[in-house]
Design a protein around this motif. Structure first.
Motif, PDB file in Angstrom:
ATOM      1  N   LYS A  20       0.844  -1.182   0.000  1.00  0.00           N
ATOM      2  CA  LYS A  20       0.000   0.000   0.000  1.00  0.00           C
ATOM      3  C   LYS A  20       0.880   1.233   0.000  1.00  0.00           C
ATOM      4  CE  LYS A  20      -3.697   2.352   2.312  1.00  0.00           C
ATOM      5  NZ  LYS A  20      -3.441   3.294   3.368  1.00  0.00           N
ATOM      6  N   ARG A  22       0.943   5.161   0.352  1.00  0.00           N
ATOM      7  CA  ARG A  22       0.116   6.258   0.866  1.00  0.00           C
ATOM      8  C   ARG A  22       0.279   7.488  -0.033  1.00  0.00           C
ATOM      9  NH1 ARG A  22       3.249  10.232   2.946  1.00  0.00           N
ATOM     10  NH2 ARG A  22       5.153   9.685   4.066  1.00  0.00           N
ATOM     11  N   PRO A  23      -0.621   8.447   0.073  1.00  0.00           N
ATOM     12  CA  PRO A  23      -0.451   9.690  -0.693  1.00  0.00           C
ATOM     13  C   PRO A  23       0.643  10.550  -0.077  1.00  0.00           C
ATOM     14  CG  PRO A  23      -2.512   9.740   0.547  1.00  0.00           C
ATOM     15  CD  PRO A  23      -1.895   8.415   0.801  1.00  0.00           C
ATOM     16  N   SER A 105       8.714   1.427   6.465  1.00  0.00           N
ATOM     17  CA  SER A 105       9.575   2.384   7.168  1.00  0.00           C
ATOM     18  C   SER A 105       8.715   3.380   7.946  1.00  0.00           C
ATOM     19  CB  SER A 105      10.470   3.128   6.174  1.00  0.00           C
ATOM     20  OG  SER A 105       9.663   3.874   5.297  1.00  0.00           O
ATOM     21  N   THR A 106       9.398   4.159   8.746  1.00  0.00           N
ATOM     22  CA  THR A 106       8.658   5.107   9.600  1.00  0.00           C
ATOM     23  C   THR A 106       7.939   6.151   8.741  1.00  0.00           C
ATOM     24  OG1 THR A 106       8.829   6.640  11.462  1.00  0.00           O
ATOM     25  CG2 THR A 106      10.676   6.630   9.957  1.00  0.00           C
ATOM     26  N   GLY A 107       6.722   6.391   9.121  1.00  0.00           N
ATOM     27  CA  GLY A 107       5.915   7.388   8.396  1.00  0.00           C
ATOM     28  C   GLY A 107       5.357   6.888   7.089  1.00  0.00           C
ATOM     29  N   SER A 108       5.492   5.584   6.836  1.00  0.00           N
ATOM     30  CA  SER A 108       5.000   5.065   5.549  1.00  0.00           C
ATOM     31  C   SER A 108       3.506   4.760   5.581  1.00  0.00           C
ATOM     32  CB  SER A 108       5.794   3.807   5.163  1.00  0.00           C
ATOM     33  OG  SER A 108       5.601   2.808   6.147  1.00  0.00           O
ATOM     34  N   GLY A 109       2.896   4.790   6.797  1.00  0.00           N
ATOM     35  CA  GLY A 109       1.439   4.586   6.860  1.00  0.00           C
ATOM     36  C   GLY A 109       1.029   3.271   7.498  1.00  0.00           C
ATOM     37  N   LYS A 110       1.848   2.686   8.302  1.00  0.00           N
ATOM     38  CA  LYS A 110       1.500   1.392   8.936  1.00  0.00           C
ATOM     39  C   LYS A 110       0.309   1.576   9.882  1.00  0.00           C
ATOM     40  CE  LYS A 110       5.659   0.826  10.690  1.00  0.00           C
ATOM     41  NZ  LYS A 110       6.403   1.941  10.096  1.00  0.00           N
ATOM     42  N   THR A 111       0.445   2.593  10.795  1.00  0.00           N
ATOM     43  CA  THR A 111      -0.612   2.779  11.789  1.00  0.00           C
ATOM     44  C   THR A 111      -1.910   3.200  11.087  1.00  0.00           C
ATOM     45  OG1 THR A 111       1.082   3.430  13.379  1.00  0.00           O
ATOM     46  CG2 THR A 111      -1.174   3.958  13.963  1.00  0.00           C
ATOM     47  N   TYR A 112      -1.714   4.021  10.096  1.00  0.00           N
ATOM     48  CA  TYR A 112      -2.902   4.453   9.357  1.00  0.00           C
ATOM     49  C   TYR A 112      -3.598   3.239   8.763  1.00  0.00           C
ATOM     50  CZ  TYR A 112      -5.877   7.191   6.261  1.00  0.00           C
ATOM     51  OH  TYR A 112      -6.958   7.742   5.621  1.00  0.00           O
ATOM     52  N   ASN A 214       8.075  11.460  11.451  1.00  0.00           N
ATOM     53  CA  ASN A 214       6.659  11.267  11.750  1.00  0.00           C
ATOM     54  C   ASN A 214       6.338  11.874  13.107  1.00  0.00           C
ATOM     55  OD1 ASN A 214       4.059  10.363  12.121  1.00  0.00           O
ATOM     56  ND2 ASN A 214       4.548   8.179  11.996  1.00  0.00           N
ATOM     57  N   SER A 217       5.107   9.037  15.630  1.00  0.00           N
ATOM     58  CA  SER A 217       5.748   7.774  15.267  1.00  0.00           C
ATOM     59  C   SER A 217       5.582   6.740  16.378  1.00  0.00           C
ATOM     60  CB  SER A 217       7.234   8.012  15.013  1.00  0.00           C
ATOM     61  OG  SER A 217       7.869   6.799  14.745  1.00  0.00           O
ATOM     62  N   SER A 218       5.158   5.546  16.005  1.00  0.00           N
ATOM     63  CA  SER A 218       5.014   4.470  16.990  1.00  0.00           C
ATOM     64  C   SER A 218       6.406   3.975  17.354  1.00  0.00           C
ATOM     65  CB  SER A 218       4.211   3.312  16.398  1.00  0.00           C
ATOM     66  OG  SER A 218       3.030   3.803  15.830  1.00  0.00           O
ATOM     67  N   ALA A 249       6.526  -1.052  14.787  1.00  0.00           N
ATOM     68  CA  ALA A 249       7.093   0.287  15.045  1.00  0.00           C
ATOM     69  C   ALA A 249       7.805   0.764  13.784  1.00  0.00           C
ATOM     70  CB  ALA A 249       8.057   0.216  16.203  1.00  0.00           C
ATOM     71  N   GLY A 250       8.032   2.049  13.737  1.00  0.00           N
ATOM     72  CA  GLY A 250       8.683   2.616  12.550  1.00  0.00           C
ATOM     73  C   GLY A 250      10.142   2.204  12.453  1.00  0.00           C
TER      74      GLY A 250
HETATM   75  N1  LIG Z   1      -3.625   6.220   3.139  1.00  0.00           N
HETATM   76  C1  LIG Z   1      -3.366   7.373   3.729  1.00  0.00           C
HETATM   77  N2  LIG Z   1      -4.166   8.463   3.443  1.00  0.00           N
HETATM   78  C2  LIG Z   1      -3.931   9.627   4.027  1.00  0.00           C
HETATM   79  N3  LIG Z   1      -2.925   9.854   4.897  1.00  0.00           N
HETATM   80  C3  LIG Z   1      -2.119   8.816   5.228  1.00  0.00           C
HETATM   81  C4  LIG Z   1      -2.296   7.545   4.664  1.00  0.00           C
HETATM   82  N4  LIG Z   1      -1.361   6.750   5.188  1.00  0.00           N
HETATM   83  C5  LIG Z   1      -0.626   7.520   6.055  1.00  0.00           C
HETATM   84  N5  LIG Z   1      -1.063   8.711   6.075  1.00  0.00           N
HETATM   85  C6  LIG Z   1      -0.475   9.805   6.892  1.00  0.00           C
HETATM   86  O1  LIG Z   1       0.919   9.654   6.895  1.00  0.00           O
HETATM   87  C7  LIG Z   1       1.489   9.956   8.178  1.00  0.00           C
HETATM   88  C8  LIG Z   1       2.276   8.778   8.717  1.00  0.00           C
HETATM   89  O2  LIG Z   1       1.437   7.714   8.836  1.00  0.00           O
HETATM   90  P1  LIG Z   1       1.584   6.621  10.045  1.00  0.00           P
HETATM   91  O3  LIG Z   1       1.688   7.274  11.310  1.00  0.00           O
HETATM   92  O4  LIG Z   1       0.515   5.630   9.863  1.00  0.00           O
HETATM   93  O5  LIG Z   1       2.963   6.016   9.667  1.00  0.00           O
HETATM   94  P2  LIG Z   1       3.690   4.798  10.420  1.00  0.00           P
HETATM   95  O6  LIG Z   1       4.270   3.943   9.387  1.00  0.00           O
HETATM   96  O7  LIG Z   1       2.793   4.165  11.351  1.00  0.00           O
HETATM   97  O8  LIG Z   1       4.836   5.563  11.169  1.00  0.00           O
HETATM   98  P3  LIG Z   1       5.697   5.028  12.409  1.00  0.00           P
HETATM   99  O9  LIG Z   1       6.345   3.808  11.971  1.00  0.00           O
HETATM  100  O10 LIG Z   1       6.651   6.109  12.647  1.00  0.00           O
HETATM  101  O11 LIG Z   1       4.719   4.850  13.469  1.00  0.00           O
HETATM  102  C9  LIG Z   1       0.305  10.284   9.031  1.00  0.00           C
HETATM  103  O12 LIG Z   1       0.161  11.675   9.096  1.00  0.00           O
HETATM  104  C10 LIG Z   1      -0.871   9.694   8.305  1.00  0.00           C
HETATM  105  O13 LIG Z   1      -2.069  10.407   8.543  1.00  0.00           O
END
Ligand SMILES: Nc1ncnc2c1ncn2[C@@H]1O[C@H](COP(=O)(O)OP(=O)(O)OP(=O)(O)O)[C@@H](O)[C@H]1O
Length: 814
Positions: A20, A22-23, A105-112, A214, A217-218, A249-250
């Motif tokens: 996946k 993310r944008p 990787s960190t901020g790639s959208g895992k938690t989202y 991030n 960041s988790s 975690a990121g």
């Molecule tokens: N599909 C999506 N649509 C809109 N925004 C997104 C999407 N995925 C991620 N984002 C945004 O990108 C940022 C980082 O996302 P997220 O916190 O999920 O990353 P992460 O991989 O969990 O980071 P970490 O590993 O540091 O916890 C957030 O601001 C989140 O809102």
């Protein structure tokens, strides 16, 4: 908890990998370099725009292309992703295990992706909805039970996110269940909303940090586990499905995140577990291609938790999340590389089904296990209770001990004080005895010199001094006596306290033993004192005898005559070389000898053997008066306790033995001797040694008849033999100021030891130097009543007056 045995049939499957992308976020000003084609293909463009078409066709660009089970572009929602994996989730309701984890990787959208937002709920929420929807829509009569747990692994420590303040949890390997987290709370839930509530609660407890990459960041790996137990009544079986939803975690490179301190350490741990995960994915991928390979699950808690999901009984989905930003190129490619490898990972799924009988037997086993656990816990509780009851007891014993220690210390002090008082009184008695003797001689001299006015005046003034001294000393003696009585009262009080403690305390035996031990220690001190006194007396006696021999030699008696005389008297002269009297030629010095027949001593002393010989009255009649009875004699006492600085007496003569086998008194001061009976007089006059106050542990003197000289009506027989001698020049000779000391022997009898000690020429200014006291071994007696060591010298200036300060004997330290 015992698990239900699964059917033998297993289905091998591979990991489902979905990517996946993310944008771009508003912050990211860079270029979008990720392309998704046909919901399966992912292309990562070379971030370097300068590379032209030629570079691309010649494969000189960094553009990468991957193909996955599912691929989602920036426009895709979580729902889209979920749809592609929903079949895996629905399997949980049918007794299958499933694992979904987001990797990137960190901020790639895992938690989202896993948690999502209200408008775009994540896979966790959607999965739970599915589970409950399925349960709800189930037409069968099956019973469902859904439980939920939520944990995080932070810095390689497991915490329960459903507990407010969770402790550290440990992983355990169960032979049937595999890896389990001991102590993890599992909550029964009846609706998705409730789980969402718990999920939000848990997420609020998760460790998050704002990093360069991030803002939220988790910092921990989170694992939500939903267990669904399905009891199929009609088929007599039960199915257990388990769904693990993991938000990792990121992963980041420390250099890129600009983190430091704790964040850097967190990052290191996160990277460690993610690296371990990557290594497991690598190894599992190779397993497929090259056969068996070692999979390092044990390298981190995360891989141990995910073990089932990676290779065991689980349908597993890996959602690789990537960022489209050009500056994330390396991370994106790296994530996709692992995702590509994960495609090769095989798992072996099987339904977890058991019959109800099995189920019942499981319950039976559970009950048995629980019962044994309960009995074990009861045992532990009983142990703890007994420990608890022991602790106060031990504390009580400790208190008791410290109390006893204090008491024993007081008792020791009391004994020591009594010994010191006795010593002081003893000295006082002795001094006054000498004073009285001198007084008597002064009276004689005054009577004789009545015509010489000047001499009479001088003698009278001296007499007055002596009288004053006697009065003072008597007064001091009364005070000492009073102190001894006080001391004895205190001793009785202390002993009563001990006895009371023994009677009242439950642990009587222990206290009794302790008491005995303390009393033995006190007894030992007393015995030491007695021994010291005895040694002193022996020393004095030897000194007096040596002086006597010196006198004989000084009077011109030949050596041969001395030997003959000694032989007649039954005295063995042992060693001339032991003589130590200064001023005489070597051969003329006093010999060391065995005064074999000294009746009032009851003992003879052999220097060479260091043993006493006891006078045995029973055997005396058979001509064996001196039965060798080995008695302890410590040589050091002879020289260390008292040293008498005597002047050599000018005159003395030997007296012949009395008949009847009884040895004769050995000093004749002019034939004026008579029998005196003891101990009545001794007891009355010498309370220092024979005192009714002292109790049985002190000195008792059985009555024994003795021959003594009685110098005058003034001479008090209180302290034993009183000798009167006259020098050729007509000067008085005062012998034996301390004549008797009664020493308790081991059997409780108290043979009286008496010694005649030559006094200086006139009692005036006699000085006695006290050496190191044997009571304390080396440095003198600690004088409890005076608070100082009595390594001392008693002053006897201006006659034999013991100077007192208050009621205390004044002592001078060396
Ligand atoms: N599909 C999506 N649509 C809109 N925004 C997104 C999407 N995925 C991620 N984002 C945004 O990108 C940022 C980082 O996302 P997220 O916190 O999920 O990353 P992460 O991989 O969990 O980071 P970490 O590993 O540091 O916890 C957030 O601001 C989140 O809102």
């Amino acid at each position: 908890m015992p698990s239900i045995r699964a059917p033998v049939a297993k289905k091998t499957t591979t990991l489902t990998v979905a990517v996946k992308c993310r944008p771009l976020t508003e912050k990211e000003r860079g270029r979008d370099i990720v392309r998704v084609n046909n919901s399966k293909e992912v292309i990562v463009l070379d971030p370097d725009l300068s590379k032209d078409y030629l570079d691309r066709i010649q494969n000189r660009t960094k553009e990468k292309k991957y193909c996955f089970d599912h691929a989602f572009g920036p426009e895709s929602t979580n729902k889209n992703v979920y749809k592609s994996i929903s079949s895996v989730i629905s399997g949980v309701v049918h007794g299958l295990n499933a694992t979904v984890f987001a990797y990137g990787s960190t901020g790639s959208g895992k938690t989202y992706t896993m948690v999502g937002t209200r408008s775009d709920p994540g896979l966790m929420v959607l999965s739970l909805n599915t589970v409950f929807d399925m349960i709800k829509s189930d037409k069968s009569s099956d019973d469902f039970e859904v439980t939920c747990s939520y944990l995080e692994v932070y810095n390689e420590v497991i915490y329960d996110l459903l507990e407010k303040s969770s402790g550290h949890l440990e992983l355990r390997e169960d032979p049937e269940q595999g890896i389990v987290v001991a102590g993890l709370r599992s909550i029964k839930v009846y609706s998705a909303d409730r789980i969402l509530e718990l999920l939000n609660l848990g997420n609020s407890r998760r460790k998050t940090e704002s990093t360069e990459m991030n803002s939220t960041s988790s910092r921990s790996h989170a694992v939500l586990e939903i267990a669904v137990k399905r009891r199929q009544k009609n088929q007599n079986q039960v199915m257990r499905g388990k769904l693990a939803l993991v938000d990792l975690a990121g992963s980041e490179r420390a250099a890129e995140t600009n983190n430091g301190g704790q964040k850097l350490r967190d990052g290191a741990n996160i990277n460690r577990s993610l690296l371990a995960l990557a290594n497991c994915i690598n190894a599992l991928g190779k397993q497929h291609k090259k056969g068996l390979a070692y999979v390092p699950y044990r390298n981190s808690k995360l891989t141990r938790i995910l073990k089932d999901g990676l290779s065991g009984n689980s349908q597993t989905v890996m959602v690789a999340t990537v960022s489209p930003a050009d500056n994330q190129y390396h991370h994106t490619v790296n994530t996709l590389k692992y995702a590509d490898r994960a495609k090769e990972i095989k798992t072996h799924i099987q339904k977890n089904i058991g019959t109800i009988d099995t189920h019942m037997s499981d319950y039976q086993r559970m009950i048995e296990n629980l019962q044994s656990e309960v009995s074990q816990l009861k045992k532990q509780l009983a142990e703890k209770e007994s420990q608890l009851s022991i602790i106060p007891f031990e504390r009580g014993v400790e208190r008791e001990l410290s109390w006893l220690d204090g008491l024993s210390h007081q008792i020791s002090e009391n004994v020591q004080e009594r010994i010191n008082l006795q010593k002081a009184l003893f000295e006082l008695e002795e001094t006054n005895l000498r004073n009285r003797t001198e007084l008597q001689h002064l009276d004689d001299a005054i009577a004789k010199q009545a015509a010489e006015k000047d001499i009479v005046e001088a003698l009278s003034s001296r007499r007055q001094v002596i009288l004053d001294n006697i009065r003072d000393n008597d007064e001091a003696g009364v005070n000492y006596q009073r102190e001894i009585e006080e001391n004895e009262k205190h001793r009785c009080k202390l002993q009563d306290m001990l006895n009371e403690a023994i009677n009242n305390n439950g642990n009587k035996t222990y206290l009794h033993i302790l008491n005995q031990y303390k009393l033995l220690g006190m007894g030992n001190t007393e015995l030491q004192f007695e021994m010291a006194m005895r040694d002193q007396i022996i020393y004095n006696q030897r000194e007096a005898q040596r002086n006597l021999w010196n006198l004989l030699m000084g009077l011109g008696v030949e050596e041969k005559q001395v030997f003959d005389l000694a032989a007649k008297q039954g005295i063995t002269i042992e060693d001339w070389s032991m003589a130590s009297y200064p001023g005489l030629p070597y051969r003329k010095q006093a010999p060391s000898f065995i005064p074999a027949n000294i009746p009032f001593m009851g003992h003879s002393y052999s220097q060479s053997s260091c043993t006493f010989q006891s006078y045995n009255q029973d055997t005396a009649s058979k001509g064996q008066q001196w039965a060798p009875t080995p008695t302890l004699c410590r040589e050091e006492h002879h020289s260390s306790y008292y040293f008498m600085g005597h002047e050599p007496p000018a005159f003395a003569s030997l007296r012949k033995s009395h008949g009847g086998g009884r040895p004769a008194p050995w000093i004749d001061t002019g034939g004026n001797h008579r029998r005196v009976s003891y101990p009545q007089t001794v007891n009355n006059s010498s309370p220092g040694m024979v005192s009714s106050h002292m109790g049985p542990s002190f000195y008792q003197t059985p009555q024994r008849e003795m021959l003594v000289n009685t110098p005058s009506p003034y001479g008090s027989p209180r302290a034993g033999v009183i000798n009167r001698a006259t020098t050729p020049a007509g000067q008085p000779f005062y012998g034996s100021p301390r004549a008797i000391a009664a020493v308790r022997n081991g059997s409780g009898n108290s043979p009286r030891l008496a010694t005649a000690v030559s006094a200086p020429n006139g009692a005036r200014n006699q000085q006695r130097v006290y050496g190191t006291s044997p009571l304390s071994g080396t440095k003198g007696v600690k004088n409890a009543s005076y608070g100082q060591n009595s390594h001392t010298k008693l002053y006897r200036g201006g006659g034999n007056k013991v100077h007192n300060k208050g009621n205390k004997t004044q002592r001078q330290h060396h």
